[in-house]
Design an enzyme around this catalytic site. Structure first.
Site, short mmCIF file in Angstrom:
data_model
loop_
_atom_site.label_atom_id
_atom_site.label_comp_id
_atom_site.label_asym_id
_atom_site.label_seq_id
_atom_site.Cartn_x
_atom_site.Cartn_y
_atom_site.Cartn_z
N ASP A 48 34.28 44.41 40.27
CA ASP A 48 34.52 44.16 41.69
C ASP A 48 36.00 44.38 42.00
OD1 ASP A 48 33.48 42.43 44.31
OD2 ASP A 48 35.60 42.09 43.83
N TYR A 53 43.41 45.01 47.20
CA TYR A 53 43.96 44.60 45.90
C TYR A 53 44.98 45.60 45.37
CZ TYR A 53 39.75 41.60 45.77
OH TYR A 53 38.76 40.71 46.05
N LYS A 82 35.61 47.06 48.82
CA LYS A 82 35.57 46.44 50.15
C LYS A 82 36.41 47.23 51.14
CE LYS A 82 35.50 42.13 47.57
NZ LYS A 82 36.11 42.68 46.33
N HIS A 115 35.60 43.27 54.01
CA HIS A 115 36.39 42.27 53.30
C HIS A 115 36.54 40.97 54.10
CE1 HIS A 115 39.65 42.03 49.95
NE2 HIS A 115 39.06 40.86 50.13
#
Length: 294
Positions: A48, A53, A82, A115
């Protein structure tokens, strides 16, 4: 309950998703690449990540190398990413998602999530996810950090129901009302931050339960997730911890211990809408893609 590392749940569109995977929040690209390689080497079947990120490139590199090193095919690993808050909206989502696929070195993802529910945009973003799904570039679509009101809004306007809602979930933050709603609507709850940091891992009540099973607190928490039907994605950048987090299939929590842990909820989240400018809070902060030194 017989579970193993490659155990799956069946999403509402029939796609099978591993119940345990690796998360990579707050990991730089080189760390993400290495963690993904370790996880897949040791039998993990799900990874994931997210554009926010800042490590999709590392995840893509790690996944490509791990597949080759372990004689696996792309379809052997379930990959989630996401839609970044700053990319939300119909056209912007479609355009920027192509860049995500390139960074991940794949032509599809297994699960694509919104997200956060960016005010005024998340319904248009959902329409874009439906197109991505119909185009075969995502095998399943869902949401993350959506409360009941926003989930109802998506379901009301959607032609495809979300398959997953990924939420902060751990023994001290259990999202009981949202889980009940998800269960009722055949939507799986997935836990981000399942180990909850120091406050959870240092909880003496959990330590007492863990000692009974000769396991760590982290292992007991992850086993509790699985027995409650939660999809869970613990993060680690240490090979030994990645292995330990998957060493949860040789014991089973009693019904009494599951119930006891389920009573630890404090109903407090570490992040929620009021923390963000996009929610209308003038004192909040805006999202940006995280950049971590490699």
């Amino acid at each position: 309950m017989t579970l193993k590392l490659d155990s799956t749940v069946t999403l509402n569109n029939g796609v099978k998703m591993p119940q345990l995977g690796l998360g990579v929040w707050k990991v730089n690209n080189s760390g993400a690449s290495q963690s993904v390689q370790w996880a897949i080497k040791h039998g993990y079947k799900a990874i994931d990540t997210a554009k926010q990120y800042g490590n999709e490139k590392g995840v893509g590199e790690g996944l490509t190398k791990a597949l080759a090193d372990n004689n696996l095919k792309r379809e052997d690993v379930f990959l989630t990413t996401k839609i970044f808050n700053g990319d939300q909206g119909y056209d912007s989502t479609l355009e920027n998602f192509e860049g995500q696929l390139k960074r991940l070195q794949t032509d599809y993802v297994d699960l694509l999530l919104i997200h956060w529910p960016v005010s005024g945009k998340y319904l248009d973003t959902w329409r874009a996810l439906e197109k991505i799904y119909r185009d075969g570039k995502a095998r399943a679509i869902g949401v993350s950090n959506f409360n009941i009101a926003k989930m109802k809004d998506v379901i009301l306007h959607a032609s495809i129901k979300p398959a997953v809602n990924q939420m902060e979930f751990n023994p001290l933050c259990q999202e009981e009302d949202i889980k009940e709603f998800c269960d009722k609507h055949n939507i799986y709850l997935e836990a981000w931050s399942p180990l909850g940091g120091g406050a959870v891992l240092g909880d003496k009540r959990l330590k007492a339960i863990a000692d009974k099973y000769h396991k760590s607190v982290a292992q007991v928490i992850l086993r509790w997730d699985l027995q409650r039907g939660i999809i869970t994605i613990p993060k680690s950048v240490h090979e030994e911890r990645i292995v330990q987090n998957s060493d949860i299939y040789d014991f089973e929590l009693s019904d009494e211990d599951v119930a006891e842990i389920s009573g630890f909820d404090t109903d407090k989240r570490s992040l929620w809408y009021g923390d963000f400018l996009w929610s209308g809070n003038p004192d909040g902060f805006a999202d940006s893609v995280e950049v971590w030194d490699d």
